[in-house]
Design a protein around this motif. Structure first.
Motif, mmCIF file in Angstrom:
data_model
loop_
_atom_site.group_PDB
_atom_site.id
_atom_site.type_symbol
_atom_site.label_atom_id
_atom_site.label_comp_id
_atom_site.label_asym_id
_atom_site.label_seq_id
_atom_site.Cartn_x
_atom_site.Cartn_y
_atom_site.Cartn_z
ATOM 1 N N MET A 99 0.856 -1.177 0.000
ATOM 2 C CA MET A 99 0.000 0.000 0.000
ATOM 3 C C MET A 99 0.901 1.239 0.000
ATOM 4 O O MET A 99 1.697 1.434 0.926
ATOM 5 N N PRO A 100 0.806 2.058 -1.043
ATOM 6 C CA PRO A 100 1.782 3.138 -1.230
ATOM 7 C C PRO A 100 1.760 4.206 -0.137
ATOM 8 O O PRO A 100 2.744 4.901 0.056
ATOM 9 N N GLU A 113 -4.888 -5.944 11.326
ATOM 10 C CA GLU A 113 -6.137 -5.200 11.518
ATOM 11 C C GLU A 113 -7.264 -5.815 10.701
ATOM 12 O O GLU A 113 -8.406 -5.885 11.154
ATOM 13 N N ALA B 388 1.085 7.336 -6.530
ATOM 14 C CA ALA B 388 1.192 6.693 -5.234
ATOM 15 C C ALA B 388 1.656 7.672 -4.179
ATOM 16 O O ALA B 388 1.483 7.468 -2.995
ATOM 17 N N ASP B 389 2.212 8.735 -4.644
ATOM 18 C CA ASP B 389 2.861 9.670 -3.740
ATOM 19 C C ASP B 389 1.842 10.355 -2.844
ATOM 20 O O ASP B 389 0.720 10.622 -3.226
ATOM 21 N N PHE B 390 2.222 10.645 -1.641
ATOM 22 C CA PHE B 390 1.408 11.553 -0.850
ATOM 23 C C PHE B 390 2.346 12.415 -0.065
ATOM 24 O O PHE B 390 3.488 12.064 0.182
ATOM 25 N N ARG B 392 4.300 13.644 2.299
ATOM 26 C CA ARG B 392 4.681 12.881 3.432
ATOM 27 C C ARG B 392 4.742 13.709 4.697
ATOM 28 O O ARG B 392 3.971 13.448 5.628
ATOM 29 N N GLN B 396 1.970 12.687 7.234
ATOM 30 C CA GLN B 396 2.305 11.517 8.016
ATOM 31 C C GLN B 396 2.435 11.850 9.487
ATOM 32 O O GLN B 396 2.010 11.075 10.336
ATOM 33 N N ILE B 407 -5.403 1.323 10.884
ATOM 34 C CA ILE B 407 -4.588 1.520 9.697
ATOM 35 C C ILE B 407 -5.462 1.787 8.491
ATOM 36 O O ILE B 407 -5.127 2.611 7.633
ATOM 37 N N VAL B 408 -6.627 1.145 8.447
ATOM 38 C CA VAL B 408 -7.534 1.363 7.320
ATOM 39 C C VAL B 408 -7.981 2.819 7.295
ATOM 40 O O VAL B 408 -7.940 3.476 6.256
ATOM 41 N N ALA B 409 -8.370 3.328 8.468
ATOM 42 C CA ALA B 409 -8.822 4.718 8.534
ATOM 43 C C ALA B 409 -7.680 5.657 8.169
ATOM 44 O O ALA B 409 -7.874 6.655 7.470
ATOM 45 N N THR B 410 -6.475 5.309 8.606
ATOM 46 C CA THR B 410 -5.316 6.138 8.280
ATOM 47 C C THR B 410 -5.084 6.194 6.775
ATOM 48 O O THR B 410 -4.790 7.248 6.217
ATOM 49 N N MET B 411 -5.232 5.028 6.136
ATOM 50 C CA MET B 411 -5.073 5.002 4.680
ATOM 51 C C MET B 411 -6.041 5.960 4.038
ATOM 52 O O MET B 411 -5.693 6.704 3.119
ATOM 53 N N ARG B 414 -4.845 9.484 4.516
ATOM 54 C CA ARG B 414 -3.647 9.805 3.721
ATOM 55 C C ARG B 414 -3.968 9.886 2.251
ATOM 56 O O ARG B 414 -3.351 10.634 1.502
ATOM 57 N N ASN B 415 -4.984 9.102 1.837
ATOM 58 C CA ASN B 415 -5.376 9.153 0.431
ATOM 59 C C ASN B 415 -5.733 10.562 0.011
ATOM 60 O O ASN B 415 -5.556 10.950 -1.137
ATOM 61 N N ARG B 418 -3.073 12.592 -1.518
ATOM 62 C CA ARG B 418 -2.466 12.143 -2.768
ATOM 63 C C ARG B 418 -2.899 12.998 -3.930
ATOM 64 O O ARG B 418 -2.239 13.075 -4.952
ATOM 65 N N GLU B 682 -5.422 -0.867 -5.790
ATOM 66 C CA GLU B 682 -5.162 -0.966 -4.353
ATOM 67 C C GLU B 682 -6.300 -1.664 -3.630
ATOM 68 O O GLU B 682 -6.084 -2.473 -2.734
#
Ligand SMILES: Nc1ncnc2c1ncn2[C@@H]1O[C@H](COP(=O)(O)OP(=O)(O)O)[C@@H](O)[C@H]1O
Ligand SMILES: [Mg+2]
Lengths: 244, 780
Positions: A99-100, A113, B388-390, B392, B396, B407-411, B414-415, B418, B682
């Motif tokens: 996951m990027p 998770e 893919a970049d965000f 950082r 972060q 982690i899912v919520a964090t993704m 962070r999305n 992007r 993804e």
């Protein structure tokens, strides 16, 4: 005798490409015992990936029976398959597929998770150490080399300690040194008790593992046990690659 | 050109949902602008038509004796083109349960009304002993054709009966439910009989040159004076200020602001969509350029796509806007008693629709298309489409600790980083919607609470009127009643100052019941000539300031009063035909009104202010003092009818907010769908490593909620000054408003925004969860 971890009988897979039907698998029978390392070999387009995807429940067989880790995969719904996958198989892709937006560490925490476990950061760090990228835990995938990414992917596959590891061309996108390093890591995992199914079209890799299956045109054409040749980091180029 | 069209159509086919959403956004934006423009134009037409068709009078006045000779003489005066008279009584009507305030109008010949003609809605015009109600009266009084209606101006007076012959539309009369007063018509002879008069008492005059109407009114007044006929309440129609015009004007102004906001949001929506398509098609652009296409050639298909959406949205939005505008006009014209003009689409709205629709889409498309086609061929071809970049650093560090939670919520969060441009645009959309929402809430709350506070100036729980004369000292007798805490003798009448109609209130100088907020001069004190205090809105209307001496006309008396002070009390509501108030000492008021030192009305404070308790107390008081023929009025009812007028404003504003919110939500969904197409891979991989459908819904939802939360933060920051501005704007149009926008409203707005976002983001979330890993792995 323990129950086989993989039990396929008469598995077929048909794709519809426009009006044309493609027979990707034409009746595959396969029994794999726990603790085996099976390398599936064959030319491009012979159905290797299709077979592996059916084993992981990512794809569904058109016919035959598919039993993996004691579960009849064909009877599970998409959701049940996802849940089952999270706990029972670790998948390693040719293109790493990290996951990027997550760091290496977070990528390893993710499967924990997903199966509803409290993410164990210590365990994740330990896994990263084990695959030799502990020092890169807080880096994002695009800051890592291909080999490093694939090693993170291996750590991710191990996150929930699944009994079965499935790897589709794990070295296909790596230079030979990194490839060798990844292979020796997989061997290490296998030695620690995992069952490993590895797909490749690279004959030089076929010398690895306990059993080699050759496929052609959707069928298994050869299935032989081999002397347990484990890839070792003996090759000088591996040492020179600087991968620690 | 054909190829272009083909590509544009295929683009639509390939992205049906996004195209639909974007078109919907443009459509809503266009529809809003068209509806408001149409309504504004239509209401002006309605006003003109009402003036023309119903032959509205330019001047009206009450006069003691309007004999035919007198009317004839007035008709011959300069600038007068038509004269008519009516017999008017302010009374009460009932069909059995409660008494409803009613303006009873006696008309000599219904089929040939020279001025202020009524239209028959159902049944027939009333004959002798019959009565016809204005159609909106049914909202106040339960009445049908054939019913017998009782008429009684005050409880002590004799009751007259009339049978309902039909329903009419009274011209330019505010809806009965808002005025809390019904309008009814009877033959003039019947009304004169009830009034005990030989002649009509209400004069209607239409002039040739409306600009000179005031002058003509003064001349008629002087003429009547000379003839010894007392006249009062001269009203000159201002063609721009009809009853309710101020409120409708306010409403249209606010709606205009919101239609601009809606159009702005549509722009963002289109910009986002085109930008996303450009990203997806970077390679195609590269190929076109590699094949020898110019930058313009590469851009054209996308502009064409935008144009297609723009024209579709403009045409559909035009149609929907016209329909909505006609409905809105019908509703508002109905409330203001205006003749509803026929459906009259004009070129103006079509041009507006096309300008907005095409302007918005093309304007929004040009920038992303130009940026995307600027790059060199090699660069374009090298792009893989998925970034893919965000960013950082900040992102972060902001979300790093959050990763410990989920982690899912964090993704998801962070999305957002992007696609910063896309996130910013969407965030702006949410912020604008939230700001607009806060603005309308602030306006409606400010208006409502201001009205409530205005009523707070009046500490009275009710009033009691006596039709038999009592002395002001009767207050002491009232105070001895166990339900009464305090009673003060007051006086009330309608007066004119020049051509401005106003209310006169008399009260003890040292009143405990009214709380004056003096902004200039002083409160009432003994003075010569008689001291008066004006409300600021009246002072503005007649251009009076402290120290001025004014002529106050009440009934047939004219008196000089001296302005002692000005107070802040702008309690003039929708439909009010008077401007502001004049406060006098009660003794002065009684003298000027001519009630001969007798009191007619007492302001009361009761032991309890609860509506039920007030009703009970007032009933007991009416019972106790029956011999003086009392009528009571509860303050809370008066307040409720003012509230109803305000509610209309609130309803309209909320309707507008719904449109703005819909566009805002469409913006979020659009962005999520765009993200979805970019991140299919993804999401497929996530499925492959064990993510269930619920994980993906959560991922998409956390991204959406992140956007909305940030949008809310900006929205509140922008919305607060916007709300202040809108309340100020409304205040200058309507009456001085206190600003109200509390933390509860803000919190509720944010909560609603988050809940709505969560709700709409489930759709793209479910779409994401339907991606099967095999679909994305196939391309390995
Ligand atoms: N989704 C699909 N639709 C149509 N044909 C497919 C699809 N997936 C695989 N195939 C075809 O099935 C055959 C086997 O593919 P695959 O299992 O990917 O081969 P390998 O991994 O051995 O290179 C190939 O001919 C391939 O083109
Ligand atoms: Mg393959």
């Amino acid at each position: 005798m323990t129950a086989p971890i993989i039990h396929l009988t008469g598995v077929t897979k048909e794709y519809q490409a426009g009006r044309r039907a493609i027979q990707a698998l034409r009746g595959v029978d396969l029994i794999v015992e726990p603790g085996e390392w099976v390398t599936i070999l064959g030319p491009s387009g012979c159905g290797k990936s299709t077979l592996l995807n059916i084993l992981s429940g990512i794809d569904r067989a058109s016919g035959g029976s598919v039993e993996v880790a004691g579960v009849d995969l064909r009877s599970l719904s998409e959701e049940e398959l996802a849940r089952w996958r999270g706990r029972h198989v670790g998948i390693i892709f040719q293109f790493f597929q990290l996951m990027p937006t997550l760091t290496a560490l977070e990528n390893v925490l993710l499967p924990m998770e997903l199966v509803g476990q409290r993410p164990q950061r210590d365990l994740a760090r330990e896994l990263l150490e084990r695959v030799g990228v502990g020092h890169l835990a807080d880096h994002l995938p695009n800051e890592l080399s291909g080999g490093e990414q694939q090693r993170v992917a291996i750590a991710r596959a191990l996150a929930n300690d699944p009994p079965l590891l499935l790897a589709d061309e794990p070295t296909g996108n790596l230079d030979s040194a990194s490839g060798a390093r990844v292979l020796s890591l997989l061997a290490e995992m296998w030695k620690s008790g995992k069952t490993l199914v590895l797909v490749t079209h690279d004959r030089s890799i076929a010398s690895c593992g306990s059993r080699v299956i050759e496929m052609r045109d959707g069928r298994i054409v050869a299935d032989r046990r081999v002397a347990e040749t484990v890839p070792h980091a003996a090759a000088p180029d591996v040492a020179a690659s600087g991968d620690a | 050109m054909r190829l272009l069209l083909t590509k544009a159509l295929r683009d639509i086919q390939r992205r049906p949902l996004r195209t639909l959403l974007t078109t919907l956004g443009v459509l809503l934006g266009v529809a809003g602008v068209v509806a408001i423009s149409y309504t504004g134009r239509s209401l002006a037409d309605a006003q003109r038509e009402t003036y023309a068709n119903t032959r509205q009078p330019d001047i009206t006045a009450f006069a003691a004796q309007l004999s035919p000779t007198l009317v004839d003489l007035i008709g011959r005066r300069d600038n007068v083109v038509a004269v008519d008279t009516q017999a008017v009584q302010i009374t009460r009507a009932s069909t059995g349960d409660r008494w409803v305030n009613t303006r009873l109008v006696g008309v000599a010949d219904f089929t040939n009304m020279r001025l202020d003609a009524v239209q028959l809605v159902s049944g027939r015009f009333p004959g002798p002993g019959e009565i016809a109600f204005d159609a909106s009266a049914t909202k106040l009084i339960d009445v049908e054709v054939g019913d017998l209606v009782a008429l009684q101006p005050t409880p002590a007076s004799p009751i007259n009966y009339a049978r309902v012959s039909g329903f009419v539309r009274a011209p330019a009369t505010i809806d009965a439910s808002i005025l809390n007063q019904a309008t009814a018509y009877m033959p003039a002879r019947d009304v004169r009989q009830i009034l005990g008069r030989r002649y009509d008492n209400y004069l209607l005059v239409r002039v040739a040159e409306p600009q000179r109407a005031s002058e003509t009114a003064d001349q008629i007044r002087a003429f009547l004076d000379k003839r010894g006929v007392t006249s009062s309440n001269f009203t000159v129609r201002d063609p721009n200020v009809f009853t309710g015009s101020r409120e409708l004007g306010t409403l249209l102004l606010l709606l205009e602001v919101f239609s601009v906001v809606g159009a702005l949001l549509s722009t963002f929506l289109v910009a986002n969509t085109i930008a996303a398509i450009m990203v997806e098609e970077t390679r195609q652009v590269g190929i076109i350029k590699a094949l020898g296409g110019t930058r313009w050639a590469a851009m054209r298909p996308y502009l064409f796509f935008a144009l297609t959406i723009g024209i579709t949205g403009a045409v559909l939005g035009w149609v929907i806007g016209l329909v909505g505008g006609q409905l809105l006009t019908g509703y508002l014209a109905g409330l203001a008693g205006l003749v509803l003009p026929g459906f009259s689409p004009a070129l103006r709205e079509l041009v507006l629709a096309l300008l907005v629709g095409i302007g918005v889409t093309l304007g929004a498309a040009v920038l992303p298309a130009a940026l995307a086609t600027r790059q060199a061929v090699a660069e374009l071809l090298a792009q893989r489409g998925v970034v893919a970049d965000f960013h950082r650093g900040i992102t972060q560090s902001l979300t790093g600790s959050l990763a410990r939670v989920g982690i899912v919520a964090t993704m998801g969060l962070r999305n957002l980083a992007r696609r910063p441009a896309r996130a910013w645009v969407t965030l702006t959309v949410v912020a604008v919607a939230v700001a607009a929402f806060l603005g309308t809430q602030a306006v409606s709350r400010s208006v409502t609470l201001t009205v409530d506070h205005l009523y707070d100036l009046y500490g009275a729980d009710g009033w009691i009127f006596f039709n038999r004369p009592v002395r002001p000292e009767f207050a002491t007798t009232l105070e001895q009643h166990p339900d009464v805490r305090q009673a003060e003798p007051w006086a009330n009448a309608t007066a004119s100052i020049g051509s401005v109609r106003t209310d006169v209130w008399g009260m003890p100088r040292n009143t405990d019941i009214y709380t004056p907020r003096v902004i200039a001069g002083t409160w009432l004190r003994p003075a010569n000539p008689t001291g008066a205090v004006l409300t600021s809105n009246l002072a503005r209307a007649i251009g009076a300031s402290v120290g001025d001496v004014l002529t106050l006309d009440i009934g047939d008396r004219s008196s000089l009063v001296q302005v002692l002070g000005i107070v802040d009390d702008e309690s003039t509501y929708l439909g009010a035909a008077t401007t502001g108030k004049v406060f006098l000492d009660v003794a002065d008021a009684q003298r000027i009104i001519g009630s001969g030192g007798r009191a007619t009305v007492f302001a009361l404070t009761l032991q309890s202010s609860q509506p039920a308790a007030v009703d009970a107390s007032l009933t007991r008081l009416e019972e106790r003092f029956r011999q003086y023929a009392p009528v009571t009025l509860a303050m809370y009812q008066d307040q409720a009818s003012s509230r109803r007028a305000i509610d209309i404003l609130t309803v309209m504003l909320n309707a507008m907010v719904i449109i703005v919110s819909a566009v805002g939500l469409a913006g979020i969904v659009n962005t999520l769908l765009i993200n979805l197409t970019e991140r299919r891979r993804e999401y497929g991989i996530l499925r492959a490593i064990g993510a269930t459908g619920r994980h993906l819904v959560r991922l998409v939802m956390s991204e959406a909620l992140g956007l909305t939360a940030a949008g809310c933060a900006v929205g509140v920051a922008v919305g607060y000054p916007l709300a202040r501005y809108l309340v100020h704007l409304t205040g200058t149009q309507l009456f001085g408003l206190e600003f109200h926008l509390g933390p509860v409203t803000i919190a509720a707005t944010i909560l609603v925004a988050l809940i709505a976002t969560a709700a709409v983001s489930t759709a793209p979330g479910l779409l994401a969860s339907r991606i099967r890993p095999i679909q994305v792995l196939r391309y390995e």
